[in-house]
Every structure is written in structure tokens, then in C-alpha cells.
Design an enzyme around this catalytic site. Structure first.
Site, PDB file in Angstrom:
ATOM      1  N   GLU A  47     -11.615 -29.345  11.210  1.00 33.53           N
ATOM      2  CA  GLU A  47     -10.619 -28.605  10.424  1.00 33.53           C
ATOM      3  C   GLU A  47     -10.000 -27.534  11.321  1.00 33.53           C
ATOM      4  O   GLU A  47     -10.650 -26.565  11.690  1.00 33.53           O
ATOM      5  CB  GLU A  47     -11.290 -27.948   9.207  1.00 33.53           C
ATOM      6  N   ARG A  51      -4.699 -20.232  11.241  1.00 36.49           N
ATOM      7  CA  ARG A  51      -4.957 -18.786  11.286  1.00 36.49           C
ATOM      8  C   ARG A  51      -4.454 -18.141  12.570  1.00 36.49           C
ATOM      9  O   ARG A  51      -4.616 -16.938  12.750  1.00 36.49           O
ATOM     10  CB  ARG A  51      -6.464 -18.512  11.148  1.00 36.49           C
ATOM     11  N   THR A  75      -6.852 -23.787   5.909  1.00 32.89           N
ATOM     12  CA  THR A  75      -6.114 -22.560   5.585  1.00 32.89           C
ATOM     13  C   THR A  75      -4.659 -22.893   5.217  1.00 32.89           C
ATOM     14  O   THR A  75      -3.723 -22.194   5.611  1.00 32.89           O
ATOM     15  CB  THR A  75      -6.200 -21.504   6.719  1.00 32.89           C
ATOM     16  N   LYS A 135     -12.982 -27.799  -2.082  1.00 40.39           N
ATOM     17  CA  LYS A 135     -13.760 -26.928  -1.196  1.00 40.39           C
ATOM     18  C   LYS A 135     -14.342 -25.833  -2.094  1.00 40.39           C
ATOM     19  O   LYS A 135     -13.614 -25.235  -2.897  1.00 40.39           O
ATOM     20  CB  LYS A 135     -12.797 -26.341  -0.159  1.00 40.39           C
TER      21      LYS A 135
HETATM   22  C1  3PG Z   1     -13.703 -21.197   5.888  1.00 40.80           C
HETATM   23  O1  3PG Z   1     -12.494 -21.046   5.865  1.00 40.80           O
HETATM   24  O2  3PG Z   1     -14.214 -22.220   5.455  1.00 40.80           O
HETATM   25  C2  3PG Z   1     -14.558 -20.093   6.375  1.00 40.80           C
HETATM   26  O3  3PG Z   1     -13.871 -19.201   7.150  1.00 40.80           O
HETATM   27  C3  3PG Z   1     -15.792 -20.574   7.042  1.00 40.80           C
HETATM   28  O4  3PG Z   1     -16.710 -19.612   6.787  1.00 40.80           O
HETATM   29  P1  3PG Z   1     -17.833 -19.227   7.843  1.00 40.80           P
HETATM   30  O5  3PG Z   1     -17.137 -18.555   8.965  1.00 40.80           O
HETATM   31  O6  3PG Z   1     -18.750 -18.316   7.078  1.00 40.80           O
HETATM   32  O7  3PG Z   1     -18.500 -20.491   8.266  1.00 40.80           O
END
Ligand code: 3PG
Length: 216
Positions: A47, A51, A75, A135
Site C-alpha cells: 500500500e 502522504r 490514504t 479497513k
Molecule cells: C495506516 O494508515 O494504516 C496507518 O498509518 C498504519 O498504522 P501504523 O503506523 O500504526 O502501522
């Protein structure tokens, strides 16, 4: 493509992935070696989050140069992001949430898509637009496995990819839940390792994690 086949497609992608690294790529030149390192460690479904300014170019480079990677875009915050993901050839899209505008755009797009949910009402909005693969975000912070089990009461058919606060210590516990298809997170690609270009270290970490999680 019908809503059902898109949902089946993303469910199958998630299920075969087991683990989906959530990638934040700062420098375009890291994209291809990072994807190669992850794939070499058995982690193929990636993924790439929108960002950073280079995210789109990074995803394009991975798709062009690392054919064994299954590249999705994360995102995704609105219909424009979704259209960009589809245009660059992403295999799937993921969002931390789901506005009415985004859900509507995703329902008519051909891109297999998982919106983000953390509450029953958010899940009901996703379901109303045809999304039963979601998700669960931020998974640990939003109540963890207890919250997921509570949601499975009224929504037993919903399948999830939890992310947020998942790492080596708790990934297997999440994966043992019957409605969890895969887990996502940034722990397999720490930004310090990416910055240092420690590709061998990332491969080793992925290989170890995949061995443990597949066995569990
Ligand atoms: C996401 O977008 O899924 C999170 O930023 C992932 O979270 P993590 O950094 O706690 O793994």
C-alpha cells in the site's frame, strides 16, 4: 465490474497478502529498491500512501519496474485521489475513512476499494454503498480486537483489514480473528531503515514475519 466482483477481488487480494505494508515514501529513488526488498522477503501486496509529494510517481515506478509487486494506493481521501490511483494502474485502493463523496465515487469506479471504518455508523454507510470489505482503522486505538468482535455481532459478513498499532507482537492475534483477511501496518518498513537504504534488513524482517504469520 459489479460491486460484488470488486469486493471479491479485494477480499482475495487481502487474503493472499496476509500482511500489507503501509508505505510512506519520501524519496522517489527509494521506491523501486524498497518494493524489491519487500517482494524478496515474500511481501508482495503493497500500500503506497498518498502522504508525500512523490507518492504517485513512486507507485508508478514500482508498477513499471517490480512486476511481482501488487501495488495499491492508500490514504485515498476523495474522488480525485481515487481517480489518480485508478489511472496509474493501482490494483486496489484503501482509505482511512469514507466520506459520502468518496464512497459514491468508489462505488462507480472500477478500482477494488476498501473504505476505512471505526464505528458501526461508519460501517453502515460503507455497506449502504456496497462495501463489505473494509479497513478497520485505527485498529488498536479504536478498541482493538474487542471492538472488532463487537462489530462482528451485528455485521457478521463484514471482512476487514485492520491497521493502526499492529506490529510483530500482535499481528498473529489479529489474523486469528475469523473476519480478518489481512493486517496492515508500517512496522515492516520503518522510515529509518528506508532512509538508511537497509534493503537487506527489510527483506530479512519481512521473510521472518511472513514465516511466523503463515505458520500461525
Ligand atoms: C495506516 O494508515 O494504516 C496507518 O498509518 C498504519 O498504522 P501504523 O503506523 O500504526 O502501522
Amino acid at each position: 465490474m459489479t460491486a460484488t466482483s470488486k469486493q471479491d477481488q479485494i477480499a482475495a487480494l487481502f487474503r493472499q497478502a496476509t500482511v500489507i505494508p503501509v508505505l510512506t515514501i519520501e524519496r522517489l529513488e527509494d521506491a523501486v529498491p524498497l518494493a524489491r526488498a519487500l517482494v524478496a522477503g515474500g511481501v508482495r501486496t503493497l500500500e503506497v500512501t498518498l502522504r508525500t509529494p512523490v507518492a504517485i510517481e513512486a507507485a508508478k515506478a514500482m508498477i513499471a519496474e517490480v512486476p511481482d509487486a501488487i501495488v495499491g494506493i492508500g490514504t485515498i481521501l476523495n474522488g480525485d485521489d481515487l481517480a489518480r490511483a485508478e489511472a496509474l494502474g493501482a490494483k486496489f485502493g484503501i482509505s482511512p475513512g469514507g466520506t459520502p463523496e468518496l464512497l459514491k465515487a468508489a462505488a462507480t469506479s472500477r478500482l477494488p476499494f476498501a473504505p476505512g471504518i471505526a464505528t458501526a455508523s461508519e460501517l453502515m454507510q460503507a455497506l449502504a454503498c456496497g462495501f463489505d470489505v473494509v479497513k478497520f482503522f485505527p485498529a488498536e486505538q479504536a478498541g482493538g480486537i474487542k471492538a472488532l468482535r463487537a462489530l462482528a455481532g451485528p455485521f457478521p459478513h463484514v471482512r476487514v483489514c485492520p491497521t493502526g498499532g499492529i506490529g510483530e507482537a500482535n499481528a498473529a492475534t489479529w489474523l486469528a480473528e475469523p473476519n480478518v483477511l489481512a493486517v496492515g501496518g508500517s512496522w515492516l518498513c520503518p522510515s529509518a531503515e528506508i532512509r538508511a537504504g537497509n534493503w537487506a534488513g527489510i527483506t530479512a524482517m519481512c521473510a521472518k514475519a511472513m514465516k511466523t504469520l503463515k505458520a500461525a
